[in-house]
Design an enzyme around this catalytic site. Structure first.
Site, PDB file in Angstrom:
ATOM      1  N   LYS A 155      60.412  63.757  14.233  1.00  0.00           N
ATOM      2  CA  LYS A 155      60.807  63.592  15.542  1.00  0.00           C
ATOM      3  C   LYS A 155      61.390  62.262  15.856  1.00  0.00           C
ATOM      4  O   LYS A 155      62.451  61.887  16.923  1.00  0.00           O
ATOM      5  CB  LYS A 155      59.533  63.529  16.357  1.00  0.00           C
ATOM      6  CG  LYS A 155      58.943  64.806  16.542  1.00  0.00           C
ATOM      7  CD  LYS A 155      57.801  64.666  17.487  1.00  0.00           C
ATOM      8  CE  LYS A 155      57.099  66.109  17.735  1.00  0.00           C
ATOM      9  NZ  LYS A 155      56.176  66.249  18.736  1.00  0.00           N
ATOM     10  N   LYS A 159      62.302  76.846  12.443  1.00  0.00           N
ATOM     11  CA  LYS A 159      61.315  77.317  13.330  1.00  0.00           C
ATOM     12  C   LYS A 159      61.931  77.762  14.770  1.00  0.00           C
ATOM     13  O   LYS A 159      62.715  76.913  15.225  1.00  0.00           O
ATOM     14  CB  LYS A 159      60.017  76.462  13.569  1.00  0.00           C
ATOM     15  CG  LYS A 159      58.624  77.272  13.673  1.00  0.00           C
ATOM     16  CD  LYS A 159      57.546  76.036  13.550  1.00  0.00           C
ATOM     17  CE  LYS A 159      57.406  75.651  15.021  1.00  0.00           C
ATOM     18  NZ  LYS A 159      56.466  75.132  15.378  1.00  0.00           N
ATOM     19  N   LYS A 215      60.256  76.071  21.293  1.00  0.00           N
ATOM     20  CA  LYS A 215      60.450  76.281  22.774  1.00  0.00           C
ATOM     21  C   LYS A 215      61.239  75.081  23.362  1.00  0.00           C
ATOM     22  O   LYS A 215      61.631  75.272  24.634  1.00  0.00           O
ATOM     23  CB  LYS A 215      59.168  76.245  23.365  1.00  0.00           C
ATOM     24  CG  LYS A 215      58.391  75.190  23.491  1.00  0.00           C
ATOM     25  CD  LYS A 215      56.720  75.360  23.850  1.00  0.00           C
ATOM     26  CE  LYS A 215      56.076  74.221  24.253  1.00  0.00           C
ATOM     27  NZ  LYS A 215      56.079  72.985  23.473  1.00  0.00           N
TER      28      LYS A 215
END
Ligand code: TRP
Length: 333
Positions: A115, A197, A200
């Protein structure tokens, strides 16, 4: 005598848009757990603050996620649905856990490293201590089982370590939770880059099917899904694009991968894409209808949140007062 049901807890961050991977990998399983477990499902808005949010959008998104949870089949009569920030004990327990977590442990978290790479302009302290807040979410409710994606396994391991450490330092207080990592869903990949992956929060909207996407948009996104240059519809790790579409088709139709392969034997990729789009549209249609109904009834939604917060607050307060007593804080009269 009635036996107490084991406690299950999970949560999703209100960022981006809920997508088919969240449905398959998380929410659909939660729905199945509801009858056999004492279930708590959170919308973790405090976690979402670790990346920059537009306040009005965050507020809207939390309500929309709540309505989507319910539309997917989470029943507020059976499960506790709550917004993390409504229960102040999450922040309070986080502080106590902060003080028994070492920097070294946090430094090892691979998600923090990922991140921070993606978010170089905003590597805030919250991003670093995020796993401790997650541990507090879980330990406050004495959860036995925590369904999470494979990417959260390390955070669960930290949670278990913190629970054991606290219990060892101050006597038995927390249940040490077990992770539940579903076989499927952890495997739903991005439609544009099938080696990563489906997320969203992906900036490229074509990489995901949102639960609220219009049927035409769904069809378009599946049609544009990146596939390899092969011709045979076969599950093969060397062909992640077509394998991902096969997986999706397989979970949604409850057919095995080999059944799917024989169904499409001798057909072109486009045949799979057309049928898959139909299957997704059919799966999402009733969810979208229910969503639209629920969103019209703001009083109902507010009632669900109020009841959820009250129930969660009661339970969280019980754990936190135990913790405060054990660490030597004077009880407030
Ligand atoms: N970190 C989790 C994720 O990104 C979300 C989360 C926060 C969570 N608190 C939790 C999941 C507690 C399970 C239990 O997926």
């Amino acid at each position: 005598m009635e036996r107490k049901k084991p406690i299950i807890l999970s949560g999703i961050q209100p960022s981006g848009q809920l997508c088919i991977a969240n449905y398959i990998g998380a929410i659909k399983n939660w729905v199945d757990f509801q009858d056999d477990y004492d279930s708590i499902f959170l919308i973790v808005d405090m976690h979402a603050l670790t990346v920059k949010q537009v306040p009005a959008e965050l507020r809207k998104r939390c309500l929309s996620f709540l309505a989507q949870y319910i539309a997917c089949g989470i029943d507020p009569q059976k499960s506790t649905i709550a917004i993390q920030s409504h229960i102040p004990q999450h922040a309070e327990l986080t502080w106590v856990l902060n003080c028994i977590t070492s920097l070294g442990e946090l430094n090892r978290m691979t998600q923090f490293k990922d991140k921070s790479k993606k978010n170089e302009s905003n590597i805030n302290a919250g991003l670093f201590t995020y796993p401790i807040l997650m541990a507090a979410d879980i330990l406050l409710y004495q959860a036995d089982l925590v369904p999470v994606g494979a990417d959260q396994k390390q955070h669960l391991e930290l949670t278990r370590n913190l629970a054991q450490r606290f219990n060892h330092l101050y006597s038995d207080t927390f249940v040490v939770p077990e992770p539940y990592i579903p076989k499927f869903g952890a495997r739903i990949m991005s439609l544009q880059d099938p080696t990563s992956k489906m997320s969203k929060s992906d900036k490229n909207e074509n990489s995901l099917v949102a639960l609220l996407d219009h049927p035409d948009v769904i069809t378009k996104k599946i049609k544009r899904a990146v596939t390899d240059s092969g011709t045979e519809i076969r599950f093969d790790d060397k062909n992640p694009g077509i394998s991902n579409l096969i997986s999706l088709y397989s979970v949604l139709t409850k057919k095995s991968v080999s059944e799917v392969e024989s169904h499409f034997e001798g057909k072109m990729y486009s045949a799979l894409k057309i049928e898959l789009a139909e299957v997704i549209v059919d799966t999402l249609k009733p969810i979208q209808q229910r969503y639209n109904e629920i969103m019209k009834d703001k009083n109902y939604l507010e009632g669900v949140l109020e009841a959820g917060a009250e129930n969660a607050y009661y339970r969280a307060r019980k754990t936190l007062s135990k913790v405060y007593r054990k660490i030597g804080f004077i009880a407030k009269k």
